[in-house]
Write an enzyme that holds these catalytic residues in place. Structure first.
Site, short mmCIF file in Angstrom:
data_model
loop_
_atom_site.label_atom_id
_atom_site.label_comp_id
_atom_site.label_asym_id
_atom_site.label_seq_id
_atom_site.Cartn_x
_atom_site.Cartn_y
_atom_site.Cartn_z
N ASP A 232 25.49 51.67 36.08
CA ASP A 232 26.81 51.67 36.71
C ASP A 232 26.67 52.13 38.15
O ASP A 232 25.56 52.38 38.64
CB ASP A 232 27.78 52.56 35.93
CG ASP A 232 29.21 52.03 35.95
OD1 ASP A 232 29.72 51.75 37.04
OD2 ASP A 232 29.80 51.88 34.87
N ASP A 252 24.37 48.31 41.94
CA ASP A 252 25.46 47.34 42.08
C ASP A 252 25.07 46.08 41.32
O ASP A 252 24.09 45.41 41.66
CB ASP A 252 25.69 47.02 43.55
CG ASP A 252 26.85 46.07 43.79
OD1 ASP A 252 27.34 45.48 42.80
OD2 ASP A 252 27.26 45.92 44.95
N MET A 253 25.83 45.73 40.30
CA MET A 253 25.47 44.59 39.46
C MET A 253 25.49 43.27 40.22
O MET A 253 24.86 42.30 39.80
CB MET A 253 26.44 44.49 38.28
CG MET A 253 27.83 44.09 38.68
SD MET A 253 28.86 43.79 37.24
CE MET A 253 30.32 43.15 38.06
N MET A 265 27.69 43.77 27.75
CA MET A 265 28.87 43.86 28.61
C MET A 265 30.10 43.81 27.72
O MET A 265 30.39 42.79 27.10
CB MET A 265 28.91 42.72 29.63
CG MET A 265 27.87 42.84 30.71
SD MET A 265 28.15 41.67 32.07
CE MET A 265 27.83 40.11 31.25
N LYS A 266 30.81 44.92 27.66
CA LYS A 266 31.98 45.01 26.79
C LYS A 266 33.25 45.11 27.61
O LYS A 266 33.30 45.79 28.63
CB LYS A 266 31.89 46.23 25.87
CG LYS A 266 33.01 46.32 24.84
CD LYS A 266 32.92 47.60 24.03
CE LYS A 266 33.37 48.79 24.84
NZ LYS A 266 34.81 48.71 25.21
N HIS A 279 36.31 39.73 32.43
CA HIS A 279 37.72 39.38 32.59
C HIS A 279 38.37 40.05 33.80
O HIS A 279 39.50 39.70 34.15
CB HIS A 279 38.50 39.66 31.29
CG HIS A 279 38.97 41.07 31.12
ND1 HIS A 279 39.98 41.40 30.24
CD2 HIS A 279 38.59 42.25 31.68
CE1 HIS A 279 40.19 42.70 30.27
NE2 HIS A 279 39.37 43.23 31.13
#
Length: 373
Positions: A232, A252-253, A265-266, A279
């Site tokens: 994160d 940073d993704m 990834m939830k 989303h």
């Protein structure tokens, strides 16, 4: 013939009456979430759950468990609120004859209502409702019409900043959001671990947007041989507590993602700043993230995605209605955020380089999907 015509007219009249009644109900549909939120704040669901001596309680008996209640009319007011909840199957209700034409309504937990009772970990759906009913979110809806006509995100139009930036300016709201995410994650992850077996045989697992690492804590508790990487933003993971088998990595993704056998990834993370999930983002952002995930995986790796699926065609089924409402929440709160259909997920996965998508199981109206490299 005349009799048949009369029957047809009567049927049409009945249909028209039902349609009018439904339209009238929709006019007051905002009542339910406000009543439910107030009932949760009054601890009604927990009171009903804790009272083991009786299967159902009257409003007066429920009020007797509220030590700070000073209003002599509280039981009458509460009974009217609980009547509404019972009409939506959030509570069970029995009517008891007291004699002399006097009746008393008694209430108990329904199967749906149990989701608003704190479980053994203190988690429930209540804090998520508190977030959605918070004035910070509610005020966004007043800008929806103008956002359609003039552009922009309703939340931004009200508050002047993105939803991801706002909590830094409002510590109280930040706490409301964090509590919502913690409770939602705990409730949903428990059910995922009960139903999804795709963590078996993994050696390493990366949780993208894992916040304080609670997802991985729960996963590695059940699968202790997994080496977890909680990924994160740096300012987020620096506050993450230590868990056995879990490393916290900041970054940073949209630039890169740590390597692992699988990437998790939830939907909904632990704080607004950490909501690095599909989303919340536009197709362009999601594509960039998924390409980074693809690069970080071995040839037999997979991305485990937990997201709602929005069917292409509207439907009155509860599952579809729920996802469609979440889609509007995304539109009102997040720049580019939206719920997606199965076809849209497959298209994103394909463009990012993945060979296939498997829908494994549905948990709490979220699909656990595997994107295979």
């Amino acid at each position: 013939m005349g009799s048949t015509a009369n029957i047809q007219l009567a049927t049409q009249s009945e249909d028209e009456e039902r349609n009018c009644t439904y339209a009238m109900q929709l006019l007051s549909s905002s009542v339910l979430p406000f009543v439910l939120h107030s009932t949760i704040q009054l601890d009604v669901f927990d009171i009903l759950a804790k009272d083991k001596a009786a299967t159902k309680l009257s409003a007066l008996e429920i009020v007797s468990h509220m030590p700070n209640c000073k209003n002599p009319d509280a039981a009458t007011m509460l009974d009217r609120m609980l009547y509404v909840l019972a009409s939506y199957s959030l509570l069970d209700c029995s009517v008891v004859e007291e004699g002399n034409g006097v009746t008393e309504r008694r209430y108990g937990l329904s199967r749906v209502g149990k989701f608003f009772v704190r479980d053994e970990d203190g988690a429930s759906m209540g804090p998520l409702l508190a977030l959605l009913q918070d004035k910070v979110f509610i005020n966004s809806w007043f800008e929806l019409k103008d956002a359609v006509l003039e552009g922009g995100v309703p939340f931004d139009r009200v508050h002047g900043v993105h939803a991801f930036e706002y909590p830094k300016l409002d510590p109280k709201f930040n706490d409301v959001f964090n509590q919502a995410m913690i409770n939602h994650t705990t409730v949903v992850m428990k059910r995922i671990l009960e139903n999804y077996k795709g963590f078996e045989n993994l050696k390493t697992l990366v949780d993208v947007g894992g916040g304080l690492g609670v997802n991985l804590k729960m996963i590695t508790s059940k699968y202790p041989t997994i080496k977890g990487t909680n990924f994160d933003l740096p300012h987020v993971v620096q506050h993450a507590p230590s868990y056995p088998g879990v490393d916290h990595v900041g970054g940073d993704m949209f630039e890169s993602v740590p390597q692992g056998d699988a990437i998790f990834m939830k939907v909904m993370s632990k704080s607004l700043a950490e909501a690095w999930i599909l989303h919340d983002w536009s197709d362009g952002h999601c594509l960039k993230l998924l390409k980074n995930c693809h690069k970080a995986l071995p040839d037999n790796g997979k991305v485990i995605v937990v997201e709602a699926n929005l069917p292409v065609k509207p439907d009155t089924d509860t599952t579809v209605v729920g996802v469609s409402q979440c889609d509007l929440i995304m539109m009102a709160q997040n720049p580019g955020g939206k719920e997606r259909s199965e076809q849209e997920f497959r298209a994103l996965a394909s463009e990012a380089g993945f060979k296939g998508v498997n829908l494994i199981c549905c948990v709490c109206n979220f699909w656990v999907m595997e994107f295979y490299k």
